[in-house]
Design a protein around this motif. Structure first.
Motif, mmCIF file in Angstrom:
data_model
loop_
_atom_site.group_PDB
_atom_site.id
_atom_site.type_symbol
_atom_site.label_atom_id
_atom_site.label_comp_id
_atom_site.label_asym_id
_atom_site.label_seq_id
_atom_site.Cartn_x
_atom_site.Cartn_y
_atom_site.Cartn_z
ATOM 1 N N PHE A 97 1.023 -1.094 -0.081
ATOM 2 C CA PHE A 97 -0.066 -0.081 -0.086
ATOM 3 C C PHE A 97 0.859 1.253 0.011
ATOM 4 O O PHE A 97 2.052 1.314 0.102
ATOM 5 N N ASP A 98 0.338 2.283 -0.168
ATOM 6 C CA ASP A 98 1.116 3.499 -0.351
ATOM 7 C C ASP A 98 1.300 4.201 1.248
ATOM 8 O O ASP A 98 0.736 4.687 1.852
ATOM 9 N N HIS A 99 2.505 3.554 1.819
ATOM 10 C CA HIS A 99 2.830 3.996 3.002
ATOM 11 C C HIS A 99 2.934 5.508 3.157
ATOM 12 O O HIS A 99 2.367 6.027 4.254
ATOM 13 N N ALA A 100 3.575 6.067 2.669
ATOM 14 C CA ALA A 100 3.817 7.508 2.623
ATOM 15 C C ALA A 100 2.301 8.511 2.663
ATOM 16 O O ALA A 100 2.183 9.181 3.384
ATOM 17 N N GLY A 101 1.752 7.999 1.801
ATOM 18 C CA GLY A 101 0.233 8.567 1.368
ATOM 19 C C GLY A 101 -0.681 8.416 2.654
ATOM 20 O O GLY A 101 -1.399 9.182 3.059
ATOM 21 N N ALA A 102 -0.247 7.326 3.104
ATOM 22 C CA ALA A 102 -1.253 6.704 4.370
ATOM 23 C C ALA A 102 -0.977 7.487 5.511
ATOM 24 O O ALA A 102 -1.723 8.155 6.204
ATOM 25 N N ALA A 103 0.438 7.894 5.603
ATOM 26 C CA ALA A 103 1.009 8.909 6.846
ATOM 27 C C ALA A 103 0.725 10.072 6.741
ATOM 28 O O ALA A 103 0.075 10.805 7.710
#
Length: 169
Positions: A122-128
């Motif tokens: 998943f988009d880790h940076a986007g989720a953060a």
């Protein structure tokens, strides 16, 4: 030797979820309660979660981090984002600890008749960014929770032989 508990022996991770199943608030609370009681190094409990139940605003926000990475998860009844808090100095067992908390959640799901599939695509940076998760916290894992899609069943499930767990003995 006695068999291991069916909660572990029968657990499996579906590749597709029933898009009509609705998870209850009580079930979500029990899943989080199970995670809360997981053991952790020095009792730090370095985990936190974002839980989105299908059709909620939180699910829609989690969906943006999943879309294009693990689209199979988008039919789940709930998506859970797991984050850990880095200890900063000394040995840091936070990754191990968050894994235990999600494992506890998975066993509780099995006890409720639900299934969990954990994933890291998943988009880790986007989720953060979406949830304001900043250092020392870091999103690390997601889990799709619900019932298997019709026709899904545990095929080809296998594990390494038991003696492979102790190669240095």
């Amino acid at each position: 030797m006695a068999d291991i508990t069916p909660l572990l022996a029968d657990r499996w991770s579906p590749h597709a979820f029933d898009a009509t199943h609705v998870i209850s608030d009580e079930q979500v609370e029990l899943l989080l309660e199970a995670a809360r009681w997981a053991p952790s190094a020095m009792n730090r409990q370095p985990w936190s979660f974002v839980v989105g139940v299908r059709d909620s605003d939180t699910f829609a926000r989690l969906r943006t981090a999943v879309s294009g990475y693990s689209d199979w998860a988008l039919d789940a009844s709930a998506l859970v984002l797991g984050a850990y808090e880095n200890a900063g100095t000394g040995p840091d067992y936070a990754l191990y600890d968050v894994g235990q908390s999600v494992a506890h959640m998975s066993v509780q799901a099995e006890a409720l008749g639900l299934h969990v599939r954990q994933f890291a695509t998943f988009d880790h940076a986007g989720a953060a960014r979406e949830f304001g998760i900043a250092a020392p916290w870091r999103p690390i894992i997601m889990a799709a929770i619900g019932l298997p899609a019709p026709g899904q069943k545990p095929e080809g499930r296998s594990r390494k032989p038991l003696d492979h767990l102790t190669p240095w003995q």
